[in-house]
Design a protein around this motif. Structure first.
Motif, PDB file in Angstrom:
ATOM      1  N   ARG A  95       0.847  -1.185   0.000  1.00 57.94           N
ATOM      2  CA  ARG A  95       0.000   0.000   0.000  1.00 57.94           C
ATOM      3  C   ARG A  95       0.885   1.238   0.000  1.00 57.94           C
ATOM      4  NH1 ARG A  95      -2.260   3.568   3.276  1.00 57.94           N
ATOM      5  NH2 ARG A  95      -1.270   2.869   5.170  1.00 57.94           N
ATOM      6  N   ASN A  96       0.383   2.318  -0.642  1.00 56.18           N
ATOM      7  CA  ASN A  96       1.166   3.550  -0.643  1.00 56.18           C
ATOM      8  C   ASN A  96       0.249   4.767  -0.634  1.00 56.18           C
ATOM      9  OD1 ASN A  96       0.837   4.724  -3.492  1.00 56.18           O
ATOM     10  ND2 ASN A  96       1.403   2.609  -3.940  1.00 56.18           N
ATOM     11  N   ASP A  97       0.835   5.910  -0.324  1.00 54.69           N
ATOM     12  CA  ASP A  97       0.099   7.174  -0.225  1.00 54.69           C
ATOM     13  C   ASP A  97       0.442   8.127  -1.377  1.00 54.69           C
ATOM     14  OD1 ASP A  97      -0.884   6.248   2.209  1.00 54.69           O
ATOM     15  OD2 ASP A  97       0.646   7.284   3.376  1.00 54.69           O
ATOM     16  N   VAL A  98       0.908   7.593  -2.482  1.00 61.97           N
ATOM     17  CA  VAL A  98       1.329   8.454  -3.592  1.00 61.97           C
ATOM     18  C   VAL A  98       0.147   9.265  -4.112  1.00 61.97           C
ATOM     19  CG1 VAL A  98       2.287   8.515  -5.925  1.00 61.97           C
ATOM     20  CG2 VAL A  98       3.269   6.976  -4.212  1.00 61.97           C
ATOM     21  N   ARG A  99      -0.978   8.621  -4.347  1.00 61.98           N
ATOM     22  CA  ARG A  99      -2.133   9.339  -4.891  1.00 61.98           C
ATOM     23  C   ARG A  99      -2.582  10.466  -3.971  1.00 61.98           C
ATOM     24  NH1 ARG A  99      -7.814   6.951  -7.266  1.00 61.98           N
ATOM     25  NH2 ARG A  99      -8.678   8.981  -7.742  1.00 61.98           N
ATOM     26  N   GLU A 100      -2.693  10.174  -2.690  1.00 65.40           N
ATOM     27  CA  GLU A 100      -3.138  11.185  -1.732  1.00 65.40           C
ATOM     28  C   GLU A 100      -2.181  12.372  -1.703  1.00 65.40           C
ATOM     29  OE1 GLU A 100      -2.839   7.929  -1.076  1.00 65.40           O
ATOM     30  OE2 GLU A 100      -4.907   7.292  -0.669  1.00 65.40           O
ATOM     31  N   ARG A 101      -0.893  12.099  -1.697  1.00 66.18           N
ATOM     32  CA  ARG A 101       0.102  13.179  -1.658  1.00 66.18           C
ATOM     33  C   ARG A 101       0.112  13.966  -2.971  1.00 66.18           C
ATOM     34  NH1 ARG A 101       3.947  12.641   2.634  1.00 66.18           N
ATOM     35  NH2 ARG A 101       3.434  10.830   3.910  1.00 66.18           N
ATOM     36  N   ARG A 102      -0.045  13.261  -4.078  1.00 69.96           N
ATOM     37  CA  ARG A 102      -0.083  13.933  -5.386  1.00 69.96           C
ATOM     38  C   ARG A 102      -1.293  14.849  -5.473  1.00 69.96           C
ATOM     39  NH1 ARG A 102      -3.137  12.947  -9.546  1.00 69.96           N
ATOM     40  NH2 ARG A 102      -3.699  10.834  -8.937  1.00 69.96           N
ATOM     41  N   GLU A 103      -2.455  14.339  -5.090  1.00 69.37           N
ATOM     42  CA  GLU A 103      -3.674  15.140  -5.153  1.00 69.37           C
ATOM     43  C   GLU A 103      -3.617  16.327  -4.193  1.00 69.37           C
ATOM     44  OE1 GLU A 103      -6.777  12.244  -4.567  1.00 69.37           O
ATOM     45  OE2 GLU A 103      -6.839  11.772  -6.716  1.00 69.37           O
ATOM     46  N   ALA A 104      -2.980  16.143  -3.035  1.00 67.88           N
ATOM     47  CA  ALA A 104      -2.857  17.235  -2.068  1.00 67.88           C
ATOM     48  C   ALA A 104      -2.028  18.389  -2.649  1.00 67.88           C
ATOM     49  CB  ALA A 104      -2.228  16.728  -0.772  1.00 67.88           C
ATOM     50  N   LYS A 105      -1.112  18.065  -3.561  1.00 66.58           N
ATOM     51  CA  LYS A 105      -0.301  19.100  -4.216  1.00 66.58           C
ATOM     52  C   LYS A 105      -0.964  19.622  -5.484  1.00 66.58           C
ATOM     53  CE  LYS A 105       4.394  18.248  -2.723  1.00 66.58           C
ATOM     54  NZ  LYS A 105       4.924  19.583  -2.562  1.00 66.58           N
ATOM     55  N   GLY A 106      -2.132  19.060  -5.832  1.00 65.00           N
ATOM     56  CA  GLY A 106      -2.845  19.510  -7.022  1.00 65.00           C
ATOM     57  C   GLY A 106      -2.188  19.092  -8.326  1.00 65.00           C
ATOM     58  N   LEU A 107      -1.471  17.977  -8.301  1.00 59.94           N
ATOM     59  CA  LEU A 107      -0.756  17.512  -9.485  1.00 59.94           C
ATOM     60  C   LEU A 107      -1.524  16.413 -10.202  1.00 59.94           C
ATOM     61  CD1 LEU A 107       2.815  17.146  -7.961  1.00 59.94           C
ATOM     62  CD2 LEU A 107       2.038  18.926  -9.522  1.00 59.94           C
ATOM     63  N   SER A 108      -1.402  16.391 -11.509  1.00 57.62           N
ATOM     64  CA  SER A 108      -1.931  15.271 -12.287  1.00 57.62           C
ATOM     65  C   SER A 108      -0.892  14.151 -12.266  1.00 57.62           C
ATOM     66  CB  SER A 108      -2.178  15.696 -13.734  1.00 57.62           C
ATOM     67  OG  SER A 108      -0.944  15.983 -14.375  1.00 57.62           O
ATOM     68  N   GLN A 109      -1.323  12.968 -12.681  1.00 55.99           N
ATOM     69  CA  GLN A 109      -0.370  11.867 -12.780  1.00 55.99           C
ATOM     70  C   GLN A 109       0.726  12.207 -13.789  1.00 55.99           C
ATOM     71  OE1 GLN A 109      -2.902   8.522 -13.748  1.00 55.99           O
ATOM     72  NE2 GLN A 109      -3.095   7.943 -11.602  1.00 55.99           N
ATOM     73  N   GLN A 167       1.569   6.456 -16.977  1.00 58.07           N
ATOM     74  CA  GLN A 167       1.141   5.080 -16.742  1.00 58.07           C
ATOM     75  C   GLN A 167       1.904   4.447 -15.580  1.00 58.07           C
ATOM     76  OE1 GLN A 167       1.898   6.434 -19.691  1.00 58.07           O
ATOM     77  NE2 GLN A 167       0.316   5.900 -21.191  1.00 58.07           N
ATOM     78  N   THR A 168       3.176   4.787 -15.443  1.00 61.06           N
ATOM     79  CA  THR A 168       3.963   4.276 -14.318  1.00 61.06           C
ATOM     80  C   THR A 168       3.418   4.819 -13.007  1.00 61.06           C
ATOM     81  OG1 THR A 168       5.947   4.015 -15.673  1.00 61.06           O
ATOM     82  CG2 THR A 168       6.272   4.187 -13.278  1.00 61.06           C
ATOM     83  N   VAL A 169       3.114   6.108 -12.963  1.00 62.43           N
ATOM     84  CA  VAL A 169       2.542   6.711 -11.752  1.00 62.43           C
ATOM     85  C   VAL A 169       1.217   6.030 -11.432  1.00 62.43           C
ATOM     86  CG1 VAL A 169       1.599   8.822 -10.728  1.00 62.43           C
ATOM     87  CG2 VAL A 169       3.703   8.919 -12.084  1.00 62.43           C
ATOM     88  N   ASN A 170       0.381   5.821 -12.437  1.00 61.78           N
ATOM     89  CA  ASN A 170      -0.908   5.170 -12.235  1.00 61.78           C
ATOM     90  C   ASN A 170      -0.722   3.768 -11.665  1.00 61.78           C
ATOM     91  OD1 ASN A 170      -3.140   3.254 -13.522  1.00 61.78           O
ATOM     92  ND2 ASN A 170      -4.025   5.280 -13.203  1.00 61.78           N
ATOM     93  N   SER A 171       0.208   3.006 -12.209  1.00 63.28           N
ATOM     94  CA  SER A 171       0.450   1.639 -11.741  1.00 63.28           C
ATOM     95  C   SER A 171       0.974   1.611 -10.311  1.00 63.28           C
ATOM     96  CB  SER A 171       1.439   0.929 -12.673  1.00 63.28           C
ATOM     97  OG  SER A 171       0.857   0.724 -13.938  1.00 63.28           O
TER      98      SER A 171
END
Length: 63
Positions: free
Chosen positions: A2-16, A28-32
């Protein structure tokens, strides 16, 4: 893993795509990584942690 990449990315307002560009990988790598289908290499994991100014252990959780 499990990881918190999505939550941290969204908190910074960044797209994948924007995060991928910053890390030198594809959207695609970020998504995976976010979906847990791909565990990043150690250098990439360090780059992700550095980008979010934290430690690998704070982002990636071994369950």
């Amino acid at each position: 893993m499990r990881n918190d990449v999505r939550e941290r990315r969204e908190a910074k307002g960044l797209s994948q795509a924007a995060l991928g560009d910053a890390l030198g990988v594809s959207r695609q790598t970020v998504n995976s990584i976010e979906k847990g289908r791909y565990d990043p290499s150690l250098p990439l994991a360090f780059a992700i942690a550095a980008f979010f100014a934290t430690t690998i252990e704070e982002i990636f959780h071994v369950a």
